[in-house]
Scaffold this active site. Structure first.
Site, PDB file in Angstrom:
ATOM      1  N   TYR A 152       0.823  -1.221   0.000  1.00 43.57           N
ATOM      2  CA  TYR A 152       0.000   0.000   0.000  1.00 43.57           C
ATOM      3  C   TYR A 152       0.852   1.265   0.000  1.00 43.57           C
ATOM      4  O   TYR A 152       0.320   2.372   0.014  1.00 43.57           O
ATOM      5  CB  TYR A 152      -1.075  -0.019   1.096  1.00 43.57           C
ATOM      6  CG  TYR A 152      -0.627  -0.167   2.531  1.00 43.57           C
ATOM      7  CD1 TYR A 152       0.170   0.783   3.150  1.00 43.57           C
ATOM      8  CD2 TYR A 152      -1.060  -1.258   3.288  1.00 43.57           C
ATOM      9  CE1 TYR A 152       0.549   0.657   4.474  1.00 43.57           C
ATOM     10  CE2 TYR A 152      -0.682  -1.394   4.617  1.00 43.57           C
ATOM     11  CZ  TYR A 152       0.123  -0.431   5.200  1.00 43.57           C
ATOM     12  OH  TYR A 152       0.498  -0.551   6.518  1.00 43.57           O
ATOM     13  N   GLY A 194       3.445  -8.745   1.062  1.00 47.74           N
ATOM     14  CA  GLY A 194       2.011  -8.860   1.338  1.00 47.74           C
ATOM     15  C   GLY A 194       1.864  -9.415   2.739  1.00 47.74           C
ATOM     16  O   GLY A 194       2.750  -9.231   3.581  1.00 47.74           O
ATOM     17  N   PRO A 195       0.771 -10.116   3.039  1.00 45.33           N
ATOM     18  CA  PRO A 195       0.571 -10.611   4.404  1.00 45.33           C
ATOM     19  C   PRO A 195       1.473 -11.791   4.784  1.00 45.33           C
ATOM     20  O   PRO A 195       1.462 -12.822   4.120  1.00 45.33           O
ATOM     21  CB  PRO A 195      -0.894 -11.066   4.416  1.00 45.33           C
ATOM     22  CG  PRO A 195      -1.480 -10.639   3.132  1.00 45.33           C
ATOM     23  CD  PRO A 195      -0.377 -10.388   2.175  1.00 45.33           C
TER      24      PRO A 195
END
Ligand code: HXC
Ligand code: NAP
Length: 285
Positions: A152, A194-195
């Protein structure tokens, strides 16, 4: 963890990892140490750092030095740099990994809450980059910086606005220093994960009550999160000399998550094959 690089690939490296006592910083530190690097782990919590350093050292038989340092303070960063040099004689690499974050509608945040996250992430990264950069330039030493951002940082994201703003700043800093300091043989790159489940991130970003409403797995086309080994191998490569022509790059490691959610028609995968069959028959007709 299994390493993709050969044993001792990082044996010439002295790597400082901010936020190295927990989570992803800890896993990356363990991988660097497995590959023969001397590692310095820093954060605010002495006991956490000491425990992690002892555990990694006993596994890898290589020295891991715990140094307390709040990256928001330039003085503390300079002291941490001096401590590293007095222990190992040099420092070759900096991994800016320390972060602070929480989810909250932005209008509910105090100005201090905003400052807190931006100071850890952006100020912490430029404090360390500046102190280490000055040292390397003065000593004409080739070096390598790696910054952990997020996907993000490209898109922005509601509910984590301070973190998004700060990580976006780190992205701009990565590209700026990559261009400016290449002439000093200092490379600067970033990883956008990412996660990857960690206690620190999950407790703050996906607390139990929210997990009932939001399932992060549904956003990932592979329907799985990343493993620490996958991230640590990428970080080892980017800090090794095998990546010596990579500079100013941001490597995304997210199983395709951010593109999957950006592509306007990707949700069409929910359409079953029978529906496509009907659509084809209608089209042919
Ligand atoms: C709203 C909050 C808050 C919350 C703190 N504050 N937590 N506001 N929601 N959940 C406010 C406080 O009320 C206070 O403002 C100000 O922020 C400072 O709070 P402190 O607790 O005094 O700060 P501090 O002790 O410095 O702790 C920093 C912290 C904490 C960021 C708040 O969570 C921390 O230490 N985090 C470090 C580890 C971390 O966050 N790891 C996750 C990284 S995950 P007022 O005005 O009330 O005084 C990550 C992943 C991204 O980045 C992508 C995932 C997919
Ligand atoms: P974590 O375990 O909470 O790691 C954050 C670390 O930063 C902690 O060790 C913390 O230690 C340290 N830290 C916080 N404030 C500090 C300060 N002022 N000075 C020095 N150190 C400080 O979370 P994580 O998930 O491993 O996150 C590691 C990095 O990955 C972060 O940059 C995060 O943004 C990024 N990331 C994570 C994910 C994910 O899914 N996990 C996804 C994308 C990006 P102390 O509290 O002891 O200071």
């Amino acid at each position: 963890m299994n390493s993709m690089l050969r044993e001792n690939s990082l044996s010439e490296k002295v790597i400082v990892v901010t936020g190295g006592g927990t989570g992803l910083g800890r896993s990356m530190s363990e991988m660097f140490s497995l590959l023969g690097a001397s590692v310095v782990i820093t954060s605010r919590k002495k006991e956490v750092l000491e425990k992690t350093a002892a555990e990694i050292s006993s596994l890898t038989k290589n020295k891991v030095l715990p140094v307390v340092c709040d990256v928001r303070s330039y003085d503390e960063v300079e002291k941490m740099l001096q401590r590293t040099i007095s222990e190992f004689g040099k420092v070759t690499s900096l991994l800016n990994n320390a972060a602070g974050n929480f989810v909250m509608p932005t209008e509910r945040l105090s100005a201090k809450a905003f400052d807190t996250v931006v100071d850890i992430v952006l100020k912490g990264t430029y404090n360390c980059s500046l102190a280490f950069g000055k040292h390397w330039i003065e000593n004409k030493q080739a070096a390598n910086m790696l910054n952990i951002i997020t996907t993000y940082a490209f898109t922005g994201s509601g509910f984590v606005a301070p973190s998004a703003a700060a990580k976006g700043g780190v992205l701009a800093l990565t590209r700026s220093l990559a261009a400016e300091w290449a002439k000093y043989n200092i490379r600067t790159n970033a990883i956008a994960p990412g996660p990857f489940p960690t206690e620190g991130a999950w407790s703050r970003l996906f607390p139990e009550p929210l997990q009932k409403i939001i399932d992060p797995l549904q956003r990932i086309p592979f329907k799985r999160v990343g493993t620490h080994e996958e991230l640590a191998n990428l970080a080892s490569y980017l800090l090794s000399d095998f990546s010596s022509y990579i500079n100013g790059e941001v490597v995304v490691i997210d199983g395709g998550e951010w593109l999957y959610n950006a592509g306007q028609f990707n949700s069409f995968e929910k359409i079953p094959n029978e529906a496509w069959d009907i659509w084809e028959q209608m089209r042919k007709k």
